[in-house]
Structures are given as structure tokens and as C-alpha cells.
Design a protein around this motif. Sequence first.
Motif, short mmCIF file in Angstrom:
data_model
loop_
_atom_site.label_atom_id
_atom_site.label_comp_id
_atom_site.label_asym_id
_atom_site.label_seq_id
_atom_site.Cartn_x
_atom_site.Cartn_y
_atom_site.Cartn_z
N LEU A 132 7.61 -0.12 18.11
CA LEU A 132 6.21 -0.45 18.40
C LEU A 132 5.91 -0.64 19.88
CD1 LEU A 132 5.67 -3.02 15.51
CD2 LEU A 132 4.75 -0.72 15.61
N THR A 172 0.18 12.33 8.00
CA THR A 172 -0.38 11.29 8.88
C THR A 172 -0.73 10.03 8.09
OG1 THR A 172 -1.35 13.10 10.10
CG2 THR A 172 -2.09 10.92 10.71
N LEU A 173 -1.20 10.24 6.86
CA LEU A 173 -1.64 9.08 6.09
C LEU A 173 -0.46 8.18 5.70
CD1 LEU A 173 -4.17 7.85 5.04
CD2 LEU A 173 -3.89 9.11 2.92
N VAL A 206 3.36 2.64 9.63
CA VAL A 206 3.20 1.96 10.93
C VAL A 206 2.42 0.66 10.76
CG1 VAL A 206 2.13 2.14 13.21
CG2 VAL A 206 3.38 4.08 12.28
N LEU A 207 1.39 0.70 9.91
CA LEU A 207 0.62 -0.53 9.70
C LEU A 207 1.48 -1.60 9.03
CD1 LEU A 207 -2.79 1.02 8.59
CD2 LEU A 207 -2.36 -0.26 10.68
N ASN A 209 0.78 -1.24 0.00
CA ASN A 209 0.00 0.00 0.00
C ASN A 209 0.81 1.29 0.00
OD1 ASN A 209 -2.29 -1.59 0.11
ND2 ASN A 209 -2.33 -1.56 2.34
N TYR A 213 2.93 -8.31 14.14
CA TYR A 213 2.38 -8.18 15.50
C TYR A 213 0.85 -8.17 15.45
CZ TYR A 213 6.92 -7.10 17.54
OH TYR A 213 8.21 -7.18 17.99
N ARG A 214 0.31 -7.46 14.45
CA ARG A 214 -1.16 -7.39 14.37
C ARG A 214 -1.76 -8.76 14.09
NH1 ARG A 214 -2.91 -4.66 10.29
NH2 ARG A 214 -0.98 -4.06 9.29
N THR A 271 0.75 6.49 8.75
CA THR A 271 -0.16 5.41 9.15
C THR A 271 0.14 4.14 8.34
OG1 THR A 271 -1.87 6.99 9.69
CG2 THR A 271 -2.61 4.75 9.30
N LYS A 272 0.30 4.33 7.03
CA LYS A 272 0.60 3.17 6.17
C LYS A 272 1.91 2.51 6.61
CE LYS A 272 -1.47 5.08 1.96
NZ LYS A 272 -1.07 5.57 0.63
N SER A 284 3.97 -3.09 11.55
CA SER A 284 3.34 -3.81 12.66
C SER A 284 2.57 -5.04 12.19
CB SER A 284 2.37 -2.87 13.40
OG SER A 284 1.32 -2.47 12.54
N MET A 307 4.82 11.27 10.69
CA MET A 307 3.41 11.34 11.09
C MET A 307 2.91 12.78 11.09
SD MET A 307 1.99 8.37 11.63
CE MET A 307 0.65 8.33 12.76
#
Lengths: 397, 112
Positions: free
Chosen positions: A79, A113-114, A120-121, A6, A127-128, A117-118, A124, A109
Motif C-alpha cells: 500500500l 479490475t473489480l 485492495v479495499l 465482499n 489504513y482507511r 479493487t475489492k 487497506s 487488477m
Amino acid sequence: MFAIKNLTPADLDFIRKHLVQQTIEKNVVLFEAGKNGDSMYFVEAGTLKIVDRRSKDGSDDHVIAVVKPGGFFGEEVILTEGGVYKDTVVSLEPCVLYKLSHDCLQKIMLESTLTGTKLVLGISKNYREAINISEQHGKLIALVSAKDGVGKTTVCMNLAEAFSRRGKKVLVIDCDFQLGNCHMHVASPATPNIARLVQLEERLTFDRISKFIITKSDIHVLSAPDLPQDAELITRSHLNQIIQECTRHYDFVFLDVGCHIDEISILFWDTADQIIMVQKPDLTDLTRFKRLMTVIKRLNYPKEKFVGVLNQFESKKSGYLEQFKSLLPIEWLKIAADRETVETALFNGETIIAHASASEMVLDIDKLCQHLLLEKNIDIKEKTGMFSWLKNYFSGS
Amino acid sequence: MGIFKLEAFDEYNLLTANTSIYPDNGADLNEFLAKAISQKKKHLIIDLSKVEIIYSTGITELVKANMNGKSQGVGLILVGVSKSVAKVFKLCGFERLFKIFPTLKDAREGIS
């Protein structure tokens, strides 16, 4: 550059501007387990190993993973609070890395922010996924062997029948994705199957999964693909979702795991509440089992997680029992050899329990079923292993 | 029953997610959030009490909506965040981006 979904080329350019490039030579320890830090790394070029370092000079390193270009590591300090590296990372060749610190991430960030966010996602993701697989209800039992042809699928399907005859709701997932044949035991073709499921359904909720489950009497089977090449379609993420959904709807989910060691097999070993080691009393099986145990021992599973089954057992081969016990000192149950009954049942598309309910083999399977149903044996809280480590690490336990 | 439901109240809009938010729900969520924000009520409460799993698409849509909302004077409030979803938010540090209340009742009291 980064193996993160993404992110658009514009996102990548934007992120890269905030990262610090670092070049390191071969055999450099980038960071050590237990040390504080505030940066994670993305690999641009070169290869590094993540190790559990047991001696100062690294002579007894246990390699946990190898990170190649596009990969990343050290995300635990970004994280989680406290910023402590869990493992040691050593370069295997000269490497070019991009360093992402807490401060850099905050700047990203703040500025976008967007994109942040991508990012960080993306970092992670593992982990998620681990968080998502933690809320299981039914018990997950993996059948594992060191070699093909030991009768693992036969034991699996008959155990499923024995459990369902005791009123349990049971599903078998054929996890030998290339050449699995659980469907034969219920006289069904391998369609529908798990590959069709992940191809046709974007959302793997139970109502969608259930359309791909073969049912005969009370045995439910999610079949392996009918074409070996379709195994490639099934990812760890799919399996996490399927296991999670199915354990919510069944009392017991049996995983008939293919006999090779890879990321997906380790996922099954880790997530299983119990592992049934199905072996055959012969020399090749014993030697392969010994090699398999060198890997499994490193994952530090509690002994209670294992049940040993010596399939196709004959009294003249009882010497093997002690050998297997010495490699894995747990309780080993025997299942009598009865090749003719197995083959006839398979030709009829039946389980042995349905075909020859009074045979010695069926009595042995029944004993195994009773053993597994004992509460002390199925309530395994501590699973350990790679994915469980992620869950525990995150939850701070 | 649709996956998302939008209801209008005097002081706020309420967007309820009726199942977990999977990758293919992203476009629907985006549409509902955009519609709710365009109505420019001071608060948009998002009820996640039926959401057991939220995928990255869903989180990204929430973050995007939070930014859009702020620029249009609409504050996003999350309620009924399950344990596993809360863990994901904490892991990614997103709990700092949103106002989160345990229940819808708490959120209503908080904004009144």
C-alpha cells in the motif's frame, strides 16, 4: 480463506490462482522490520506473531499482534511507496501462507479490475479507517481505570457537567458496553443506547446518532447497551464513525472506558486527545494500575496525554499518591472522598455538582476541569499508539 | 435535497454527491452512475466536493462505473476530491484509474 468482506467464492478462486503458496516451519522469521519487500501474506493455516524485535535473538520481543488463519499481514509494502516492512513477523507453528506480490496484484487488477479493487479495499481497511478518524474537531477525553468501582463514571459525569456549566457542548459516550451505567447519573433508563443505534441505523451520521442521545439539562449521554450481550453488536468501525461524527458536533467528547484491555479499549486510548487515569488510593488499585501501565507504556504515548486523578482521596492515604506518581510521573489531582454525597446524588439521578455544589468534592472536580481546559493541556498533537501509527505511517510523517 | 443529483450539459453530465458516501448509498450511486453513463455523453464529471468520507462500497461503484464508462466511450472525471478521500485513493492506487481535477471549473476547462 481471507477475512475480507465482499469477496465472492469466484473472486477468491480468481485471486488464489495468482498467489504463491508458501510453507514455513515453526519459529521462522518471515521478514524483519526495516527490510525492503514487495509481498504481503495471507494465512491459510498456522499462527504467526507480529513483533517489535528489540534484540537480535528475539529474547526481548514485544508482541504487537497474533495473526491467525484468514488474517493477513505485511500489507504496508503493497500500500505504501518504498516497500519497507514496519515490523518483524515470526511463525509460532508450522504455517501455510499465500504470498501476494506487487506484480501479482497488478496482474489481478489487469485481468479483473473489480476483483482487484475489492482485494485492495480489503487489505487497506485498517489504513482507511485510520484516515477517516484523523479529521477531528472537538477534543476527545478518555477516562480510564485499572479497576471497577473507583468512581470513574462519577468523575466522568461530573466533569461533563462542569464543562457544560462553562458553556462547552459536551457528550459522554458510555464505553463500558457490557455494564455501563452513565445513564443513572441523568436519571434515565439505558434506552435509547449505542447498541440500538448501530442496529437500527446503517449510516452513522450525526443526525441519526443524535436521536439516540439522552439529554438532561445540558448533559448529553450516548448510553451503553441495556443488555450486556448487545455489546457484541458494536464494532471498531461503528465506534470510529460515531467518534468522528460526534467530535465534529461537540466541543468535548468524554469516553467512559471499561476497565479491560482489548482492541476497542486501545482504539479509545489511541484516538483520545487526553487520557484521565482515575484511580483510588488502595493496594488492589495500585497493583492493577502497575499491570495496566506495563501495557500502556509500550504504546509510547507522550506524557502530556495523561492526567492522573486520585479519586476518593483521604489525607490518611496520601502515601499512595507518591506510589502512583512513581508509576506514572505526571501531575496527579485529588478528588475528596464523600461516599454519602455520591450515593444520595445517584439516588436522586443527579450529578454531585447539581446536588451539593459547595462540597469539597465539587471543588476538586472544578479544579480538574480548569486543569483540563488549560490550552497547553488539551492541545495534544502527538497521540501515538497503534492507530496513530497507521495514520503517521501512511502520511509519511 | 437528494444524496445525488444528475445534471446534463452540452458536452458532459455532472453528478454531484451532496454528502459523504456511506455503505447504504451504494445502490443509489450505482443507479445514478448507470443512468449517466447510458446517456453516452463523452464525459461524466463527478463532483465529490461535499464528500468527506467514502466507504468501500462507493469506491467500488466508482471503479465499476469507470470500467463501464470506458467500454461505452464515456470518460469519468472526479472533481473536488477532499484531502481524506484523496488519501484513500492514493493509498489504494486508484488515483491512477481516474482523471482528477481540483475543481469543476478546472475540469470544464480541461475537457473543452
